[in-house]
Design a protein around this motif. Structure first.
Motif, PDB file in Angstrom:
ATOM      1  N   PRO A   1       1.931 -21.284  -4.084  1.00 41.86           N
ATOM      2  CA  PRO A   1       2.855 -22.402  -3.866  1.00 41.86           C
ATOM      3  C   PRO A   1       4.034 -22.085  -2.928  1.00 41.86           C
ATOM      4  CG  PRO A   1       2.364 -22.170  -6.201  1.00 41.86           C
ATOM      5  CD  PRO A   1       1.768 -20.990  -5.504  1.00 41.86           C
ATOM      6  N   ARG A   2       4.467 -20.834  -2.909  1.00 34.82           N
ATOM      7  CA  ARG A   2       5.594 -20.461  -2.052  1.00 34.82           C
ATOM      8  C   ARG A   2       5.126 -19.487  -0.978  1.00 34.82           C
ATOM      9  NH1 ARG A   2       8.712 -17.424  -5.219  1.00 34.82           N
ATOM     10  NH2 ARG A   2      10.322 -17.295  -3.625  1.00 34.82           N
ATOM     11  N   LYS A   3       5.739 -19.570   0.186  1.00 36.63           N
ATOM     12  CA  LYS A   3       5.366 -18.694   1.296  1.00 36.63           C
ATOM     13  C   LYS A   3       5.590 -17.229   0.930  1.00 36.63           C
ATOM     14  CE  LYS A   3       5.820 -17.999   6.258  1.00 36.63           C
ATOM     15  NZ  LYS A   3       6.364 -18.528   7.514  1.00 36.63           N
ATOM     16  N   ALA A   4       6.652 -16.929   0.199  1.00 37.27           N
ATOM     17  CA  ALA A   4       6.917 -15.545  -0.199  1.00 37.27           C
ATOM     18  C   ALA A   4       5.770 -14.999  -1.048  1.00 37.27           C
ATOM     19  CB  ALA A   4       8.240 -15.447  -0.951  1.00 37.27           C
ATOM     20  N   ALA A   5       5.238 -15.822  -1.949  1.00 36.02           N
ATOM     21  CA  ALA A   5       4.110 -15.383  -2.780  1.00 36.02           C
ATOM     22  C   ALA A   5       2.867 -15.150  -1.923  1.00 36.02           C
ATOM     23  CB  ALA A   5       3.828 -16.406  -3.871  1.00 36.02           C
ATOM     24  N   LEU A   6       2.673 -16.006  -0.942  1.00 35.40           N
ATOM     25  CA  LEU A   6       1.545 -15.862  -0.024  1.00 35.40           C
ATOM     26  C   LEU A   6       1.663 -14.559   0.773  1.00 35.40           C
ATOM     27  CD1 LEU A   6      -0.975 -17.045   1.421  1.00 35.40           C
ATOM     28  CD2 LEU A   6       0.624 -18.270   2.925  1.00 35.40           C
ATOM     29  N   LEU A   7       2.844 -14.282   1.288  1.00 38.84           N
ATOM     30  CA  LEU A   7       3.059 -13.062   2.075  1.00 38.84           C
ATOM     31  C   LEU A   7       2.950 -11.811   1.209  1.00 38.84           C
ATOM     32  CD1 LEU A   7       5.987 -14.273   4.355  1.00 38.84           C
ATOM     33  CD2 LEU A   7       3.561 -14.010   4.972  1.00 38.84           C
ATOM     34  N   ALA A   8       3.475 -11.861  -0.006  1.00 39.14           N
ATOM     35  CA  ALA A   8       3.376 -10.711  -0.909  1.00 39.14           C
ATOM     36  C   ALA A   8       1.921 -10.428  -1.265  1.00 39.14           C
ATOM     37  CB  ALA A   8       4.202 -10.947  -2.171  1.00 39.14           C
ATOM     38  N   ALA A   9       1.148 -11.476  -1.517  1.00 43.26           N
ATOM     39  CA  ALA A   9      -0.279 -11.290  -1.822  1.00 43.26           C
ATOM     40  C   ALA A   9      -1.023 -10.749  -0.605  1.00 43.26           C
ATOM     41  CB  ALA A   9      -0.895 -12.606  -2.281  1.00 43.26           C
ATOM     42  N   ALA A  10      -0.671 -11.218   0.576  1.00 43.42           N
ATOM     43  CA  ALA A  10      -1.300 -10.711   1.799  1.00 43.42           C
ATOM     44  C   ALA A  10      -0.963  -9.239   1.992  1.00 43.42           C
ATOM     45  CB  ALA A  10      -0.855 -11.527   3.010  1.00 43.42           C
ATOM     46  N   ALA A  11       0.261  -8.849   1.674  1.00 42.44           N
ATOM     47  CA  ALA A  11       0.661  -7.437   1.783  1.00 42.44           C
ATOM     48  C   ALA A  11      -0.141  -6.577   0.809  1.00 42.44           C
ATOM     49  CB  ALA A  11       2.154  -7.290   1.527  1.00 42.44           C
ATOM     50  N   ASP A  12      -0.319  -7.045  -0.412  1.00 46.54           N
ATOM     51  CA  ASP A  12      -1.123  -6.299  -1.387  1.00 46.54           C
ATOM     52  C   ASP A  12      -2.572  -6.179  -0.916  1.00 46.54           C
ATOM     53  OD1 ASP A  12       1.091  -5.981  -3.034  1.00 46.54           O
ATOM     54  OD2 ASP A  12       0.553  -7.674  -4.339  1.00 46.54           O
ATOM     55  N   TYR A  13      -3.104  -7.251  -0.377  1.00 46.35           N
ATOM     56  CA  TYR A  13      -4.479  -7.248   0.123  1.00 46.35           C
ATOM     57  C   TYR A  13      -4.602  -6.281   1.305  1.00 46.35           C
ATOM     58  CZ  TYR A  13      -9.009  -9.013   1.672  1.00 46.35           C
ATOM     59  OH  TYR A  13     -10.331  -9.118   2.036  1.00 46.35           O
ATOM     60  N   LEU A  14      -3.629  -6.307   2.192  1.00 46.50           N
ATOM     61  CA  LEU A  14      -3.634  -5.412   3.344  1.00 46.50           C
ATOM     62  C   LEU A  14      -3.536  -3.960   2.895  1.00 46.50           C
ATOM     63  CD1 LEU A  14      -3.569  -4.870   6.377  1.00 46.50           C
ATOM     64  CD2 LEU A  14      -1.130  -5.448   6.353  1.00 46.50           C
ATOM     65  N   ALA A  15      -2.683  -3.659   1.943  1.00 44.04           N
ATOM     66  CA  ALA A  15      -2.574  -2.287   1.426  1.00 44.04           C
ATOM     67  C   ALA A  15      -3.900  -1.827   0.833  1.00 44.04           C
ATOM     68  CB  ALA A  15      -1.452  -2.195   0.388  1.00 44.04           C
ATOM     69  N   ALA A  16      -4.593  -2.719   0.140  1.00 40.46           N
ATOM     70  CA  ALA A  16      -5.905  -2.369  -0.416  1.00 40.46           C
ATOM     71  C   ALA A  16      -6.921  -2.107   0.690  1.00 40.46           C
ATOM     72  CB  ALA A  16      -6.396  -3.484  -1.340  1.00 40.46           C
ATOM     73  N   LEU A  17      -6.888  -2.896   1.755  1.00 44.33           N
ATOM     74  CA  LEU A  17      -7.785  -2.655   2.890  1.00 44.33           C
ATOM     75  C   LEU A  17      -7.523  -1.286   3.515  1.00 44.33           C
ATOM     76  CD1 LEU A  17      -7.780  -6.062   4.824  1.00 44.33           C
ATOM     77  CD2 LEU A  17      -9.665  -5.063   3.512  1.00 44.33           C
ATOM     78  N   LEU A  18      -6.265  -0.969   3.687  1.00 43.63           N
ATOM     79  CA  LEU A  18      -5.915   0.330   4.262  1.00 43.63           C
ATOM     80  C   LEU A  18      -6.371   1.471   3.352  1.00 43.63           C
ATOM     81  CD1 LEU A  18      -2.349  -0.579   5.569  1.00 43.63           C
ATOM     82  CD2 LEU A  18      -4.391  -0.176   6.962  1.00 43.63           C
ATOM     83  N   GLY A  19      -6.252   1.282   2.046  1.00 41.97           N
ATOM     84  CA  GLY A  19      -6.712   2.295   1.095  1.00 41.97           C
ATOM     85  C   GLY A  19      -8.212   2.458   1.102  1.00 41.97           C
ATOM     86  N   LYS A  20      -8.922   1.355   1.245  1.00 40.97           N
ATOM     87  CA  LYS A  20     -10.381   1.404   1.303  1.00 40.97           C
ATOM     88  C   LYS A  20     -10.834   2.205   2.521  1.00 40.97           C
ATOM     89  CE  LYS A  20     -14.292  -1.665   2.005  1.00 40.97           C
ATOM     90  NZ  LYS A  20     -14.648  -2.988   2.459  1.00 40.97           N
ATOM     91  N   ASP A  21     -10.175   1.957   3.646  1.00 38.32           N
ATOM     92  CA  ASP A  21     -10.512   2.698   4.864  1.00 38.32           C
ATOM     93  C   ASP A  21     -10.221   4.182   4.700  1.00 38.32           C
ATOM     94  OD1 ASP A  21     -11.324   0.340   6.038  1.00 38.32           O
ATOM     95  OD2 ASP A  21      -9.410   0.000   7.047  1.00 38.32           O
ATOM     96  N   CYS A  22      -9.171   4.504   3.973  1.00 34.60           N
ATOM     97  CA  CYS A  22      -8.820   5.895   3.707  1.00 34.60           C
ATOM     98  C   CYS A  22      -9.927   6.593   2.921  1.00 34.60           C
ATOM     99  CB  CYS A  22      -7.503   5.966   2.936  1.00 34.60           C
ATOM    100  SG  CYS A  22      -6.998   7.635   2.482  1.00 34.60           S
ATOM    101  N   ASP A  23     -10.471   5.907   1.933  1.00 37.08           N
ATOM    102  CA  ASP A  23     -11.539   6.493   1.123  1.00 37.08           C
ATOM    103  C   ASP A  23     -12.759   6.835   1.975  1.00 37.08           C
ATOM    104  OD1 ASP A  23      -9.871   6.152  -1.053  1.00 37.08           O
ATOM    105  OD2 ASP A  23     -10.871   4.330  -1.753  1.00 37.08           O
ATOM    106  N   ALA A  24     -13.138   5.951   2.873  1.00 36.95           N
ATOM    107  CA  ALA A  24     -14.291   6.214   3.742  1.00 36.95           C
ATOM    108  C   ALA A  24     -14.020   7.396   4.665  1.00 36.95           C
ATOM    109  CB  ALA A  24     -14.618   4.963   4.568  1.00 36.95           C
ATOM    110  N   LEU A  25     -12.793   7.507   5.149  1.00 39.75           N
ATOM    111  CA  LEU A  25     -12.418   8.615   6.017  1.00 39.75           C
ATOM    112  C   LEU A  25     -12.486   9.945   5.269  1.00 39.75           C
ATOM    113  CD1 LEU A  25     -11.396   9.204   8.907  1.00 39.75           C
ATOM    114  CD2 LEU A  25      -9.075   8.905   8.036  1.00 39.75           C
ATOM    115  N   GLN A  26     -12.084   9.940   4.020  1.00 46.11           N
ATOM    116  CA  GLN A  26     -12.129  11.161   3.218  1.00 46.11           C
ATOM    117  C   GLN A  26     -13.565  11.638   3.010  1.00 46.11           C
ATOM    118  OE1 GLN A  26      -9.903  10.534  -0.396  1.00 46.11           O
ATOM    119  NE2 GLN A  26      -8.031  10.054   0.717  1.00 46.11           N
ATOM    120  N   VAL A  27     -14.478  10.716   2.784  1.00 47.68           N
ATOM    121  CA  VAL A  27     -15.884  11.078   2.612  1.00 47.68           C
ATOM    122  C   VAL A  27     -16.428  11.701   3.892  1.00 47.68           C
ATOM    123  CG1 VAL A  27     -18.214  10.151   2.243  1.00 47.68           C
ATOM    124  CG2 VAL A  27     -16.318   9.386   0.799  1.00 47.68           C
TER     125      VAL A  27
END
Length: 188
Positions: free
Chosen positions: A47-73
């Motif tokens: 409902p609020r832009k701040a909530a949308l941006l915070a959720a996008a930041a969490d999603y982006l952090a998870a994407l970056l972490g996923k890429d890190c895992d593949a790099l470690q392998v």
């Protein structure tokens, strides 16, 4: 494979819009239109832009972490099959390649980090994204170092991150594998 759920579509669209148009390009209506969703879909979930941006930041952090895992392998496989020098070269090549293939993630990270520096409701977002982006670099630096201090590892990770950010924002040349390997080797 199942289609992504609506929230995932929204968050992926926000990241794309942040990269392409910046923070001003992210509105509920713009996200709905760019995602091909019915009007009101984004505001229903966020409902609020701040909530949308915070959720996008969490999603982006998870994407970056996923890429890190593949790099470690990949690193572990190279180290066991070909030795540490080949593993270091692999990480350098992957980080340089990642700057091109995931440029949109870097740009979205920058937009969200800047927004967090100006908006109290996004406090901590910049730190979370920087930590997520630097995690793979710090991991490898710790792995290959001879008991380097946290300050040394943080400095080297920041150097590689900074070189990459300068490139994706058009402020510097493309990082080279040799640059990344030089930083990695400086710590061993």
């Amino acid at each position: 494979m199942a289609a992504p759920d609506r929230k995932t579509v929204i968050l992926e669209t926000v990241i794309r819009l942040l990269a392409e148009q910046g923070l001003d390009g992210v509105t509920h209506r713009a996200v709905d239109a760019a995602a091909g969703l019915p009007q009101g879909s984004t505001s229903y979930h966020f409902p609020r832009k701040a909530a949308l941006l915070a959720a996008a930041a969490d999603y982006l952090a998870a994407l970056l972490g996923k890429d890190c895992d593949a790099l470690q392998v990949g690193f572990a496989q190279r180290a066991s099959d070909q030795g540490m020098d080949a593993a270091i070269a692999y990480v350098g090549e992957e980080l340089v390649s990642y700057a091109d293939s995931s440029r949109h993630l870097f740009l979205a990270r920058m937009e969200l980090t800047l927004a967090a520096s100006r908006r109290d409701e996004l406090a901590g977002v910049g730190d979370r994204l920087t930590d997520a982006a630097r995690r793979p670099i710090a991991f490898f630096l710790k792995l290959i170092s001879n008991a380097a201090t946290d300050a040394t590892i943080d400095t080297c990770a920041g150097l590689i991150d900074g070189i990459t950010l300068m490139y994706v924002t058009g402020q510097g040349p493309k990082p080279t594998t040799d640059q990344v390997k030089a930083v990695f080797r400086a710590i061993t």
